[in-house]
Scaffold this motif. Sequence first.
Motif, PDB file in Angstrom:
ATOM      1  N   SER A 227       0.837  -1.190   0.000  1.00 22.02           N
ATOM      2  CA  SER A 227       0.000   0.000   0.000  1.00 22.02           C
ATOM      3  C   SER A 227       0.873   1.242   0.000  1.00 22.02           C
ATOM      4  O   SER A 227       2.069   1.159   0.260  1.00 22.02           O
ATOM      5  CB  SER A 227      -0.891  -0.024   1.253  1.00 22.02           C
ATOM      6  OG  SER A 227      -1.748   1.089   1.257  1.00 22.02           O
ATOM      7  N   ARG A 230       2.576   2.630  -5.837  1.00 21.89           N
ATOM      8  CA  ARG A 230       2.345   1.656  -6.878  1.00 21.89           C
ATOM      9  C   ARG A 230       3.332   0.486  -6.727  1.00 21.89           C
ATOM     10  O   ARG A 230       4.512   0.706  -6.476  1.00 21.89           O
ATOM     11  CB  ARG A 230       2.555   2.357  -8.220  1.00 21.89           C
ATOM     12  CG  ARG A 230       2.294   1.509  -9.417  1.00 21.89           C
ATOM     13  CD  ARG A 230       2.752   2.227 -10.680  1.00 21.89           C
ATOM     14  NE  ARG A 230       2.749   1.272 -11.770  1.00 21.89           N
ATOM     15  CZ  ARG A 230       3.705   0.381 -11.977  1.00 21.89           C
ATOM     16  NH1 ARG A 230       4.758   0.329 -11.189  1.00 21.89           N
ATOM     17  NH2 ARG A 230       3.607  -0.476 -12.980  1.00 21.89           N
ATOM     18  N   TYR A 251      -5.308   0.240  -2.465  1.00 21.89           N
ATOM     19  CA  TYR A 251      -5.215   1.562  -3.066  1.00 21.89           C
ATOM     20  C   TYR A 251      -5.963   2.551  -2.192  1.00 21.89           C
ATOM     21  O   TYR A 251      -7.132   2.329  -1.864  1.00 21.89           O
ATOM     22  CB  TYR A 251      -5.821   1.552  -4.477  1.00 21.89           C
ATOM     23  CG  TYR A 251      -6.048   2.938  -5.042  1.00 21.89           C
ATOM     24  CD1 TYR A 251      -4.979   3.826  -5.167  1.00 21.89           C
ATOM     25  CD2 TYR A 251      -7.311   3.361  -5.426  1.00 21.89           C
ATOM     26  CE1 TYR A 251      -5.178   5.104  -5.678  1.00 21.89           C
ATOM     27  CE2 TYR A 251      -7.509   4.642  -5.951  1.00 21.89           C
ATOM     28  CZ  TYR A 251      -6.444   5.501  -6.061  1.00 21.89           C
ATOM     29  OH  TYR A 251      -6.641   6.770  -6.550  1.00 21.89           O
ATOM     30  N   ARG A 337      -5.437  -1.736 -11.279  1.00 23.26           N
ATOM     31  CA  ARG A 337      -4.199  -1.200 -10.721  1.00 23.26           C
ATOM     32  C   ARG A 337      -3.907   0.181 -11.299  1.00 23.26           C
ATOM     33  O   ARG A 337      -4.132   0.408 -12.480  1.00 23.26           O
ATOM     34  CB  ARG A 337      -3.032  -2.113 -11.067  1.00 23.26           C
ATOM     35  CG  ARG A 337      -2.711  -2.949  -9.905  1.00 23.26           C
ATOM     36  CD  ARG A 337      -1.467  -3.751 -10.045  1.00 23.26           C
ATOM     37  NE  ARG A 337      -1.734  -4.939  -9.282  1.00 23.26           N
ATOM     38  CZ  ARG A 337      -1.701  -6.160  -9.748  1.00 23.26           C
ATOM     39  NH1 ARG A 337      -1.297  -6.404 -10.963  1.00 23.26           N
ATOM     40  NH2 ARG A 337      -2.035  -7.156  -8.983  1.00 23.26           N
TER      41      ARG A 337
END
Length: 445
Positions: A227, A230, A251, A337
């Motif tokens: 976390s 990225r 995220y 993502r």
Amino acid sequence: MNAPSPEHLAANPLDAAAAALIGAPAGPLRLADLRRHQFERLRETVAWAQQKSPFYRRLLAGIDAQSLRTADDLCRLPFTTADDLRRNDPPLVCVSQDEVSHVVTLETSGTQGPAKRLYFLPGDQVATRDFFVHGMSVFTRPGDRVAILFPGGRAGSVGDLLAHALRGFGAEPLVADWPQDPAATARAMREFRPDVVAGAPVAVLAVARHDAAGKHEPLRVRSALLSSDRAGASLRAALTGLWGCEVYDHYGMTEMGLGGGVDCPVHAGYHMREAELLFEVVDPATGAPVPEGAVGEVVVTTLTRRGLPLIRYRTGDLSRIVPGACACNSPLLRLDRIAGRLGAGVDLGTGELSMAMLDEALFALPKVIDFAATCRLGKAPRLHVDIATLPGGGRLDALRTALTGIPVLAQAIARRRLHLSIAVAADGRLRTRVGKRRIAVDNAA
Ligand SMILES: [Zn+2]
């Protein structure tokens, strides 16, 4: 990793949590109930903000909160931007300072001017902790030992909230904090023997690489939660290779109240915290919604925050809504993502160089644990990459080969538009801090 088939998947704990928050009847979470709840909360949030916040009174002047019923109505609302938060003139906050229990100041690297300041009420922090409980329970069981590699010294910090959440459902947390000395953290991990490790991608990678470089068998970790930044494919593959763990991604951002969404065992997008947040994906240039499945800027509206609500806040993150139903049967919206951040890439004249490209190239090398990149533009453009490796690691030619395998970089060097310099420190220490890592740009030259 093969995705488990639906009949082998337990119900997603985020569904039950969302159902409880929206007061839905027992049984599977229904999308219609969720949407109805979101628009009820949206109308309340807009009315509250118009009444209490000087900024929103002006921004939302003339908007009838009660008329907000559909996605089309939502699109008529103006955006709130990071600059609005930074400027804070007129102020966004809806309550008096003595009602605020937690203030987070976000310094923005590379930009001048005031920092973003976010205000949270006690109830907001309880909501975050509850989301952490449900999010962690996707892959954590009561009795598990969970190592937390986030800063946890302060009340209300990520590490502190996570530890509190984990104790709440019978897991045993160890707040190992940000690994200033990853070798020492790796030793602490060996004593603790975690089932689950949670942390920023580079922090977890550094500790895993130090652990596996020792003279003993590397740890076996069941799940890793990444976390705050990225996590690219090469970093995720490295973790799975070193510890045998299944990698989960979260995220979120402080503006979302830290928790945003977490992926399920299918690993096909984050299931979002929809009972408390409303998500959209818009065209960054026009602000119009993109067709479902297309990449655009993530926009979030907070539905329960009363101290500092954010209405259609432009996150700067690029992603897309994953179309269709998830094999885990959860109806919660999935964001793919994060594909990058607006304005975070550096234009080399041959194309944009992004931190993600550098991550993929460098973390594929087995001894690299972190790096910082600085790009000087102007007359004599230069990219400097300061790379940290495990002791004894990091041959310069191998590092240079990895970097020049990035096409935009190779072309810029070949056209003599850019000089690449590399420094290697085999001290095994991190070069960055928790948060979103980015290429620093120096325009001074
Ligand atoms: Zn799922």
